[in-house]
Scaffold this active site. Structure first.
Site, PDB file in Angstrom:
ATOM      1  N   ASN A 132       0.886  -1.122   0.071  1.00  0.00           N
ATOM      2  CA  ASN A 132       0.133  -0.105   0.198  1.00  0.00           C
ATOM      3  C   ASN A 132       0.905   1.407   0.093  1.00  0.00           C
ATOM      4  OD1 ASN A 132      -1.790   2.234   0.534  1.00  0.00           O
ATOM      5  ND2 ASN A 132      -2.568   1.403   2.188  1.00  0.00           N
ATOM      6  N   TRP A 133       1.043   1.815  -1.381  1.00  0.00           N
ATOM      7  CA  TRP A 133       1.884   3.047  -1.286  1.00  0.00           C
ATOM      8  C   TRP A 133       1.424   4.278  -0.954  1.00  0.00           C
ATOM      9  CZ3 TRP A 133       3.897   3.001  -7.065  1.00  0.00           C
ATOM     10  CH2 TRP A 133       4.942   1.889  -7.123  1.00  0.00           C
ATOM     11  N   LYS A 134       0.010   4.426  -0.289  1.00  0.00           N
ATOM     12  CA  LYS A 134      -0.711   5.426   0.247  1.00  0.00           C
ATOM     13  C   LYS A 134      -0.370   6.597  -0.929  1.00  0.00           C
ATOM     14  CE  LYS A 134      -0.117   3.327   4.706  1.00  0.00           C
ATOM     15  NZ  LYS A 134      -0.380   3.441   6.299  1.00  0.00           N
ATOM     16  N   GLU A 165      -6.981   4.734   7.500  1.00  0.00           N
ATOM     17  CA  GLU A 165      -7.038   6.111   7.163  1.00  0.00           C
ATOM     18  C   GLU A 165      -8.267   6.467   6.321  1.00  0.00           C
ATOM     19  OE1 GLU A 165      -3.137   5.636   5.231  1.00  0.00           O
ATOM     20  OE2 GLU A 165      -2.360   5.067   7.111  1.00  0.00           O
ATOM     21  N   GLY A 189       2.869  -0.898   4.482  1.00  0.00           N
ATOM     22  CA  GLY A 189       3.030   0.417   3.758  1.00  0.00           C
ATOM     23  C   GLY A 189       4.794   0.904   3.567  1.00  0.00           C
ATOM     24  N   GLY A 190       5.255   1.569   4.614  1.00  0.00           N
ATOM     25  CA  GLY A 190       6.334   2.170   4.548  1.00  0.00           C
ATOM     26  C   GLY A 190       7.355   1.281   3.703  1.00  0.00           C
TER      27      GLY A 190
HETATM   28  P1  13P Z   1       3.155   0.760   7.622  1.00  0.00           P
HETATM   29  O1  13P Z   1       3.686  -0.674   7.077  1.00  0.00           O
HETATM   30  O2  13P Z   1       3.860   1.782   7.123  1.00  0.00           O
HETATM   31  O3  13P Z   1       3.115   0.694   9.077  1.00  0.00           O
HETATM   32  O4  13P Z   1       1.439   0.858   6.920  1.00  0.00           O
HETATM   33  C1  13P Z   1       0.765  -0.193   7.227  1.00  0.00           C
HETATM   34  C2  13P Z   1      -0.500   0.116   6.373  1.00  0.00           C
HETATM   35  O5  13P Z   1      -1.125   0.961   6.675  1.00  0.00           O
HETATM   36  C3  13P Z   1      -0.744  -0.687   5.396  1.00  0.00           C
HETATM   37  O6  13P Z   1      -1.942  -0.537   4.934  1.00  0.00           O
END
Ligand code: 13P
Length: 256
Positions: free
Chosen positions: A10-12, A101, A237-238
């Site tokens: 998930n690159w957000k 989110e 995510g990150g």
């Molecule tokens: P992180 O891996 O950056 O904690 O994010 C997790 C996330 O929200 C994936 O959807």
């Protein structure tokens, strides 16, 4: 082997064309166990390019593109939104639904999330349904109540049988982007609760649903998390913004 493992990125609201290129070239030699699907979810402006570049680079067929969101309506006056038909048109086959989110910042309710899951299933997309409790909810021992309240409206909307086409991502909100991962034992305990919750409604479906863990997963902790009996991969995510790290995480997943 009965259950698919999935590692989803998930690159957000991060990344650009250079990251699309870096990820496509980085994933060219990724080693994946059988029964593992990889899903890369960039921001919507990059969906088309990522999908086309994965195809033209002839990457492993287990590598898919997913959207970070979808609208529950078929089409119409919903400025800024993305429809299931648009995703299908771009050969996208997964979609993240109900990320914490979106629930907290954009006030998506579990009822709306349920409609999105239904729309995705109707279109033949695989929804990655996100659920998770906040730090305060865990501290006051409400985790199971919160997760049940997030899951049940979706089950009521689509029917438990349709969950054989759903992926669930358990993401404790307090572990997202904080570097605070749930311990593998705590994550397993919660995943087991989720599977039992589903099993009370349909055992066969519960045994099949991939349950992903998300929240500060990285190349160093993925192996131990993925080794847990009810953890079938991760939503990253990150660490999904760096091809080298993401590759290590993908290679650590195995179908169970
Ligand atoms: P992180 O891996 O950056 O904690 O994010 C997790 C996330 O929200 C994936 O959807």
């Amino acid at each position: 082997m009965t259950r698919q493992a999935i590692v989803a990125a998930n690159w957000k609201m991060n990344g650009d064309s250079a990251l699309v290129d870096a990820m496509v070239s980085g994933m060219a030699d990724v080693e994946l166990a059988s029964n593992v699907d990889v899903v890369i979810c960039p921001s919507s402006p990059y969906l088309s390019a990522l999908s086309q570049k994965i195809n033209s680079a002839k990457l492993n067929e287990a590598i898919n593109v997913g959207s970070q969101n979808v609208n529950e309506h078929d089409s119409g006056a919903f400025t800024g939104e993305i429809s299931t038909a648009m995703l299908k048109d771009l050969n996208i086959n997964y979609v993240i639904v109900g990320h914490s989110e979106r629930r907290s910042i954009y006030k998506e309710t579990s009822t709306q999330v349920a409609k999105k899951v239904q729309a995705a299933l109707n279109a033949g997309l695989t929804p990655i349904l996100c659920i998770g409790e906040s730090e305060a909810e865990r501290a006051t021992e409400q985790t199971e109540t919160v997760l049940s309240a997030q899951l049940q409206p979706v089950i009521d909307e689509v029917g438990i049988e349709k969950f054989s086409g759903v992926v669930i991502a358990y993401e404790p909100v307090w572990a997202i982007g904080t570097g605070k991962t749930a311990s593998s034992a705590m994550a397993q305990e919660t995943h087991q609760f989720i599977r039992q919750f589903l099993a009370q409604q349909n055992e066969l479906v519960a045994a099949k649903v991939p349950l992903l863990y998300g929240g500060s997963v990285n190349a160093a902790n993925c192996e131990e998390l993925f080794a847990q009996a009810d953890i079938d991969g991760g939503l990253i995510g990150g660490a999904s913004l760096k091809a080298e790290q993401f590759k290590v995480i993908c290679s650590a997943a195995k179908g169970k």
